[in-house]
Design a protein around this motif. Structure first.
Motif, PDB file in Angstrom:
ATOM      1  N   THR A 480     -53.371 -30.942 -25.868  1.00  4.94           N
ATOM      2  CA  THR A 480     -51.839 -32.072 -26.533  1.00  4.94           C
ATOM      3  C   THR A 480     -52.591 -33.114 -26.298  1.00  4.94           C
ATOM      4  O   THR A 480     -53.245 -33.255 -24.860  1.00  4.94           O
ATOM      5  CB  THR A 480     -51.285 -31.418 -25.103  1.00  4.94           C
ATOM      6  N   VAL A 481     -52.496 -34.096 -26.699  1.00  2.50           N
ATOM      7  CA  VAL A 481     -52.804 -35.528 -26.709  1.00  2.50           C
ATOM      8  C   VAL A 481     -51.981 -36.068 -26.136  1.00  2.50           C
ATOM      9  O   VAL A 481     -50.683 -36.506 -26.962  1.00  2.50           O
ATOM     10  CB  VAL A 481     -53.363 -36.083 -27.981  1.00  2.50           C
ATOM     11  N   ASP A 482     -51.451 -37.402 -25.090  1.00  6.38           N
ATOM     12  CA  ASP A 482     -49.944 -37.864 -24.996  1.00  6.38           C
ATOM     13  C   ASP A 482     -51.282 -39.035 -25.488  1.00  6.38           C
ATOM     14  O   ASP A 482     -52.016 -39.832 -25.752  1.00  6.38           O
ATOM     15  CB  ASP A 482     -50.296 -38.237 -23.257  1.00  6.38           C
ATOM     16  N   TYR A 483     -49.659 -40.183 -26.147  1.00  5.64           N
ATOM     17  CA  TYR A 483     -49.361 -40.909 -26.748  1.00  5.64           C
ATOM     18  C   TYR A 483     -48.300 -41.715 -26.537  1.00  5.64           C
ATOM     19  O   TYR A 483     -46.962 -40.963 -25.481  1.00  5.64           O
ATOM     20  CB  TYR A 483     -49.915 -41.418 -27.949  1.00  5.64           C
ATOM     21  N   TRP A 484     -48.204 -42.912 -26.140  1.00  5.50           N
ATOM     22  CA  TRP A 484     -47.327 -43.746 -25.845  1.00  5.50           C
ATOM     23  C   TRP A 484     -46.831 -45.347 -27.157  1.00  5.50           C
ATOM     24  O   TRP A 484     -48.386 -45.805 -27.988  1.00  5.50           O
ATOM     25  CB  TRP A 484     -47.856 -44.571 -25.025  1.00  5.50           C
ATOM     26  N   ILE A 485     -45.601 -45.335 -27.343  1.00  2.79           N
ATOM     27  CA  ILE A 485     -45.223 -46.214 -28.628  1.00  2.79           C
ATOM     28  C   ILE A 485     -44.707 -47.170 -27.796  1.00  2.79           C
ATOM     29  O   ILE A 485     -43.446 -47.351 -27.244  1.00  2.79           O
ATOM     30  CB  ILE A 485     -43.787 -45.410 -29.532  1.00  2.79           C
ATOM     31  N   MET A 486     -44.507 -48.538 -27.967  1.00  2.98           N
ATOM     32  CA  MET A 486     -43.612 -49.351 -27.284  1.00  2.98           C
ATOM     33  C   MET A 486     -43.039 -50.101 -28.594  1.00  2.98           C
ATOM     34  O   MET A 486     -43.859 -51.246 -29.804  1.00  2.98           O
ATOM     35  CB  MET A 486     -44.969 -50.425 -26.420  1.00  2.98           C
ATOM     36  N   LYS A 487     -42.190 -51.042 -28.765  1.00  4.06           N
ATOM     37  CA  LYS A 487     -40.889 -51.706 -29.346  1.00  4.06           C
ATOM     38  C   LYS A 487     -41.604 -53.035 -28.875  1.00  4.06           C
ATOM     39  O   LYS A 487     -41.585 -53.724 -28.023  1.00  4.06           O
ATOM     40  CB  LYS A 487     -39.771 -51.150 -29.075  1.00  4.06           C
ATOM     41  N   PRO A 488     -41.254 -53.823 -29.654  1.00  7.82           N
ATOM     42  CA  PRO A 488     -41.470 -55.252 -29.666  1.00  7.82           C
ATOM     43  C   PRO A 488     -40.301 -56.230 -28.339  1.00  7.82           C
ATOM     44  O   PRO A 488     -39.548 -55.065 -28.593  1.00  7.82           O
ATOM     45  CB  PRO A 488     -40.817 -55.602 -31.178  1.00  7.82           C
ATOM     46  N   SER A 489     -41.227 -56.822 -28.026  1.00 10.66           N
ATOM     47  CA  SER A 489     -39.362 -56.852 -27.051  1.00 10.66           C
ATOM     48  C   SER A 489     -38.468 -57.554 -26.933  1.00 10.66           C
ATOM     49  O   SER A 489     -37.291 -56.832 -26.214  1.00 10.66           O
ATOM     50  CB  SER A 489     -40.808 -57.909 -25.431  1.00 10.66           C
ATOM     51  N   PHE A 490     -38.135 -58.514 -28.111  1.00 12.53           N
ATOM     52  CA  PHE A 490     -37.096 -58.883 -28.070  1.00 12.53           C
ATOM     53  C   PHE A 490     -37.022 -57.852 -29.886  1.00 12.53           C
ATOM     54  O   PHE A 490     -36.390 -58.695 -31.050  1.00 12.53           O
ATOM     55  CB  PHE A 490     -36.834 -60.093 -28.615  1.00 12.53           C
ATOM     56  N   PHE A 491     -36.526 -56.534 -29.497  1.00 14.82           N
ATOM     57  CA  PHE A 491     -36.119 -55.704 -30.598  1.00 14.82           C
ATOM     58  C   PHE A 491     -34.867 -56.372 -30.895  1.00 14.82           C
ATOM     59  O   PHE A 491     -33.915 -56.428 -29.981  1.00 14.82           O
ATOM     60  CB  PHE A 491     -36.710 -54.087 -29.744  1.00 14.82           C
ATOM     61  N   GLU A 492     -34.407 -56.119 -32.218  1.00 17.69           N
ATOM     62  CA  GLU A 492     -33.587 -55.546 -33.387  1.00 17.69           C
ATOM     63  C   GLU A 492     -33.074 -55.217 -34.521  1.00 17.69           C
ATOM     64  O   GLU A 492     -34.543 -55.288 -34.863  1.00 17.69           O
ATOM     65  CB  GLU A 492     -32.942 -57.239 -33.685  1.00 17.69           C
ATOM     66  N   GLY A 493     -32.548 -54.302 -34.275  1.00 19.20           N
ATOM     67  CA  GLY A 493     -32.472 -52.891 -35.196  1.00 19.20           C
ATOM     68  C   GLY A 493     -32.463 -52.977 -36.148  1.00 19.20           C
ATOM     69  O   GLY A 493     -33.094 -51.927 -37.065  1.00 19.20           O
ATOM     70  N   ASN A 494     -32.301 -53.957 -36.396  1.00 19.12           N
ATOM     71  CA  ASN A 494     -31.868 -54.412 -38.239  1.00 19.12           C
ATOM     72  C   ASN A 494     -33.147 -55.100 -38.941  1.00 19.12           C
ATOM     73  O   ASN A 494     -33.403 -55.549 -40.442  1.00 19.12           O
ATOM     74  CB  ASN A 494     -30.529 -55.323 -38.507  1.00 19.12           C
ATOM     75  N   LYS A 495     -34.168 -55.433 -37.919  1.00 25.04           N
ATOM     76  CA  LYS A 495     -35.765 -55.899 -38.586  1.00 25.04           C
ATOM     77  C   LYS A 495     -36.618 -54.694 -38.439  1.00 25.04           C
ATOM     78  O   LYS A 495     -36.772 -53.643 -38.116  1.00 25.04           O
ATOM     79  CB  LYS A 495     -35.769 -56.875 -38.300  1.00 25.04           C
ATOM     80  N   LYS A 496     -37.625 -55.414 -38.931  1.00 23.38           N
ATOM     81  CA  LYS A 496     -38.729 -54.151 -39.492  1.00 23.38           C
ATOM     82  C   LYS A 496     -39.898 -55.630 -39.029  1.00 23.38           C
ATOM     83  O   LYS A 496     -39.929 -56.438 -39.122  1.00 23.38           O
ATOM     84  CB  LYS A 496     -39.357 -53.752 -41.118  1.00 23.38           C
ATOM     85  N   TYR A 497     -41.015 -54.523 -37.933  1.00 23.85           N
ATOM     86  CA  TYR A 497     -41.808 -54.506 -37.328  1.00 23.85           C
ATOM     87  C   TYR A 497     -42.980 -54.807 -37.880  1.00 23.85           C
ATOM     88  O   TYR A 497     -43.604 -53.536 -37.907  1.00 23.85           O
ATOM     89  CB  TYR A 497     -41.716 -55.012 -35.471  1.00 23.85           C
ATOM     90  N   PRO A 498     -44.233 -55.586 -37.573  1.00 20.15           N
ATOM     91  CA  PRO A 498     -46.032 -54.727 -37.328  1.00 20.15           C
ATOM     92  C   PRO A 498     -46.075 -53.502 -36.501  1.00 20.15           C
ATOM     93  O   PRO A 498     -45.208 -53.937 -35.509  1.00 20.15           O
ATOM     94  CB  PRO A 498     -46.515 -56.195 -37.609  1.00 20.15           C
ATOM     95  N   LEU A 499     -46.911 -53.662 -36.481  1.00 19.09           N
ATOM     96  CA  LEU A 499     -47.584 -51.802 -35.408  1.00 19.09           C
ATOM     97  C   LEU A 499     -48.935 -52.326 -35.542  1.00 19.09           C
ATOM     98  O   LEU A 499     -50.178 -51.667 -36.467  1.00 19.09           O
ATOM     99  CB  LEU A 499     -47.076 -50.598 -36.232  1.00 19.09           C
ATOM    100  N   LEU A 500     -49.346 -52.417 -33.982  1.00 14.94           N
ATOM    101  CA  LEU A 500     -50.627 -52.493 -33.659  1.00 14.94           C
ATOM    102  C   LEU A 500     -50.915 -50.903 -32.786  1.00 14.94           C
ATOM    103  O   LEU A 500     -50.555 -50.458 -32.109  1.00 14.94           O
ATOM    104  CB  LEU A 500     -50.691 -53.730 -32.903  1.00 14.94           C
ATOM    105  N   LEU A 501     -52.364 -51.070 -33.959  1.00 11.41           N
ATOM    106  CA  LEU A 501     -53.091 -49.635 -32.901  1.00 11.41           C
ATOM    107  C   LEU A 501     -53.986 -50.009 -32.136  1.00 11.41           C
ATOM    108  O   LEU A 501     -55.148 -50.448 -32.304  1.00 11.41           O
ATOM    109  CB  LEU A 501     -53.792 -48.306 -34.102  1.00 11.41           C
ATOM    110  N   ASN A 502     -54.484 -49.836 -30.301  1.00 18.69           N
ATOM    111  CA  ASN A 502     -54.327 -50.267 -29.517  1.00 18.69           C
ATOM    112  C   ASN A 502     -55.163 -49.274 -29.150  1.00 18.69           C
ATOM    113  O   ASN A 502     -54.666 -48.086 -28.652  1.00 18.69           O
ATOM    114  CB  ASN A 502     -54.149 -51.077 -28.661  1.00 18.69           C
ATOM    115  N   MET A 503     -56.575 -49.015 -28.551  1.00 19.02           N
ATOM    116  CA  MET A 503     -57.474 -48.341 -28.476  1.00 19.02           C
ATOM    117  C   MET A 503     -58.763 -47.993 -27.387  1.00 19.02           C
ATOM    118  O   MET A 503     -59.092 -49.385 -26.759  1.00 19.02           O
ATOM    119  CB  MET A 503     -57.928 -47.844 -29.615  1.00 19.02           C
ATOM    120  N   HIS A 504     -58.418 -47.371 -26.064  1.00 14.98           N
ATOM    121  CA  HIS A 504     -59.338 -47.408 -24.872  1.00 14.98           C
ATOM    122  C   HIS A 504     -60.884 -47.178 -25.478  1.00 14.98           C
ATOM    123  O   HIS A 504     -61.472 -46.057 -26.544  1.00 14.98           O
ATOM    124  CB  HIS A 504     -58.252 -46.528 -23.998  1.00 14.98           C
TER     125      HIS A 504
END
Length: 735
Positions: A480-504
């Protein structure tokens, strides 16, 4: 209708509240204050702690300085006050047994020295003034003495009458080719250097070149430090000094070895410390550690307490009654983490050694009287041990009952306990959580109700933060691999946003919502309109030994499967623009960034930071070179092909993703040559690549490096990605 109306009002109120809050800015990095070094008074009524801050440089407004000072709290909300101040930092504060004084370390002329501060009034006074500096003060049980450590170079050791009274040379070989022993060290100082003279005069000339820093001569195995090569070894020795003005320290340890991890026995007659197991083996080659007893009278005699071939014992901690010992032990080679061990003490005699069943890596152990609810049915021990450990994306606080060997988890996985101390039924801890990067809390023995004591980072309440959503994935190994998803801080439901994969990195690091080193970076990128996903792939720490060993001989394919599964799932969110995905990571994750873009083309841009790209080269270039034999094989072995098969550089011709490569100029943990190799090769291939070198920076740039360079690094992540997924790039694509 009424319910719908109330829901609408709530949503509007939340939107207005969000609009009133501001972005996390890049320079908010300088506003974060870190709480650590907690020490509770013996009566549990007060605590001292260290507060690390970033302050403007008074002589250069564009630069910053790190400062640490000691604070005192009466364990009431908002009553913290600074005990030290000024341009020189203070740290490592510890209480005297009577609770009337503290000892702490302050920098004096570039060296740490121990100071004593009475808490009933009066100025702090300097206890030590040693040539080598002093650190890690520990009060003797009766409060009359303090033990401390000092670092001493090989050259200093050869002439020091305290730690080397016979002016001897090491018993172990310095491994200088052509010499049967270490007699070459004691050269005749009367011989004058002469390049055209006799052999003895030529040798004197060459020795002078070394002294004048015209040459560095290496004979040791571990010659790479963090910022520069180090041909000369150094050693850590222990001393004791009476707590009196003008007192002269007495050496407790001697010889060409290092000692650390001291812990006084309750009778005050001596300490338990950690040192190399084999005194005849070169310290660079000896990986086994033992726990020894050293008397406090300065006689220099030692007695082995715990020692075994192939094992590293560390962190001895004695119960208040002197009858029990807790320690950590691990295998010295391979991919491992330490286990908790318990033993019975009778003076300095050890018996009944047992390992505790706990499949995580413990740290920071502290004894205290057992609360009534935690005492074993037989009531034998009367004490419990608190510790913390990285686990499942957090760093919870745990309690071990020595009588039953039972470990109880006290805090959850959503926060990171970064420091703590315990006295009786009171626990004071510092933690990082999504809502705040670092504050001080008071809780009870069970840590159920926590009271916030400090307000060092209350400015964060004015920032719009993004809260991670935890998910899990079952990988091809059934883990089982844990992962977390964070939305943009000023998220608006009708918009599309880029996605960043950040790795340790690590590869045994572990991230989660309470990871202090990433709090600002995650929130900054979310404030810039990016969604962020991060995972703990196979090989990460915090999930047990089998999970940690799951990437042996597989740094690329398996871990890539796990992080790509996380980003694939995140990309299914309705707000993600799947054509605007980017990727970054540092150290091992710099490796993984390069590996992934050599095998997967989904990302619009990538940023590989301080990475390892060719494993064979890494063996020679980085001071973390033992990762090669531990995870893979030596280049000259029959299994050497596994190094090429796992090296991102092997697949450099497949990299077409625009790539930014960064490395610190003085980073010797991974070494910058490989990044040059990667950059130059991609440049020859005509690929879109840019290379950034940070002058003077080490591997710790993103955590403790020059503040301007830390800001520069984060801005470069943002700016580079904006070239490919920002509004300007979108406009070009739409044309």
């Amino acid at each position: 209708m009424k319910a719908t109306f109330l829901l609408l009002v709530t949503l509007v109120a939340q939107t207005v509240c969000a609009q009133q809050k501001s972005k996390v800015t890049v320079t908010d990095l300088t506003r974060i204050k870190q709480v650590g070094g907690i020490s509770l008074s013996p009566d549990g009524q007060r605590a001292v702690y260290a507060l690390a801050t970033i302050e403007p440089n008074p002589d250069n407004k564009e630069e910053y300085e790190y400062k640490t000072h000691v604070y005192l709290t009466g364990l009431k909300p908002g009553d913290s006050k600074a005990l030290t101040r000024g341009p020189e930092s203070a740290r490592q504060a510890v209480w005297s047994p009577d609770g009337q004084r503290i000892a702490f370390v302050r920098t004096v002329k570039g060296k740490g020295q121990i100071f004593i501060m009475p808490l009933d009034g009066g100025e702090a006074w300097q206890l030590t003034n040693t040539t080598y500096g002093a650190s890690t003060p520990l009060w003797s049980p009766d409060g009359s003495r303090i033990s401390f450590t000092s670092g001493i170079t090989m050259a200093q050791m050869l002439t020091d009458s305290l730690v080397n009274p016979g002016k001897n040379t090491p018993l172990w070989s310095l491994e200088k080719p052509g010499f049967a022993n270490n007699s070459f060290i004691k050269s005749d100082k009367k011989i004058k250097p002469n390049p055209d003279g006799s052999l003895a005069e030529v040798r004197a000339y060459l020795e002078k070149d070394v002294d004048d820093k015209k040459a560095k001569v290496f004979n040791r195995l571990n010659f790479q430090g963090e910022a520069t090569t180090e041909p000369e070894m150094s050693f850590t020795h222990m001393y004791v000094v009476d707590v009196k003005e003008g007192a002269t320290p007495k050496a407790l340890t001697r010889g060409f070895y290092s000692y650390q991890g001291g812990n006084w026995l309750p009778n005050g007659q001596g300490l338990l410390v950690v040192t190399d197991r084999d005194s005849l083996k070169h310290p660079d080659r000896e990986q086994d550690n033992r726990i020894v007893y050293i008397p406090a009278d300065g006689s220099g005699t030692q007695k082995a307490i715990l020692s075994e071939a192939g094992k590293s014992y560390r962190s001895p901690s004695v119960s208040p009654d002197g009858k029990q010992l807790v320690f950590m032990v691990s295998s010295s080679e391979g991919v491992n983490f330490p286990q908790l061990g318990l033993a019975t003490l009778n003076g300095t005699l050890v018996s009944g050694v047992e390992l505790v069943t706990f499949d995580r890596a413990p740290s920071s152990m502290a004894w205290t009287t057992a609360p009534a609810s935690a005492k074993g049915k037989k009531g034998a021990a009367g004490y419990v041990i608190y510790f913390n450990a990285s686990a499942n994306g957090g760093s919870p606080l745990y309690r071990l009952d020595p009588a039953t060997k039972q470990v109880t988890q006290l805090t959850d996985f959503t926060a990171g306990v970064t420091s703590f101390d315990v006295s009786g039924n009171r626990v004071v801890l510092a933690k990082t959580e999504v809502a705040n990067p670092s504050e001080l809390y008071l809780t009870d023995a069970a840590a159920k109700t926590q009271t916030k004591l400090s307000n060092h980072n209350d400015w964060v309440a004015q920032r719009q933060l993004s809260t991670p959503e935890k998910r899990t994935y079952k990988n091809s190994l059934g883990q089982t691999v844990d992962y977390w998803i964070m939305k943009p801080s000023f998220f608006e439901g009708n918009k599309k946003y880029p996605l960043l994969l950040n790795m340790h990195g690590g590869p045994t690091a572990m991230w989660g919502p309470g990871e202090p080193s990433m709090w600002h970076e995650f929130q900054y990128m979310c404030s810039q309109g990016y969604g962020v996903v991060y995972a703990n792939p196979r090989g990460s720490g915090g999930y047990g030994i089998n999970f940690q060993r799951a990437n042996i001989k597989d740094w690329g394919t398996g871990p890539a499967e796990d992080v790509l599964a996380a980003v694939t799932d995140a990309a299914k969110e309705s707000w993600v623009d799947t054509s605007r995905q980017v990727i970054t990571g540092g150290s091992y994750a710099g490796y993984l960034t390069a590996w992934i873009v050599g095998h997967d083309n989904r990302f619009k841009a990538a940023f590989a930071q301080r990475g390892v790209y060719d494993l064979t080269t890494f063996l020679g270039e980085g001071n973390a070179w033992r990762l090669i034999p531990n995870y893979f094989a030596y280049p000259w072995s029959a299994e050497a092909k596994v190094l090429d098969a796992n090296s991102p550089y092997t697949f450099v011709q497949n990299i077409k993703t625009p790539l930014l490569i960064k490395h610190g100029e003085n980073d010797l943990r991974t070494g910058p040559i490989q990044s040059e190799m990667m950059y130059k090769s991609l440049k020859i291939l005509g690929r879109p690549v840019e290379y950034v070198r940070m002058p003077g920076a080490t591997h710790e740039l993103s955590r403790s490096g020059n503040v301007r360079q830390r800001i520069d690094r984060l801005l470069r992540i943002y700016e580079f990605f904006e070239r490919y997924v920002g509004p300007e790039a979108q406009a070009i694509t739409q044309k």
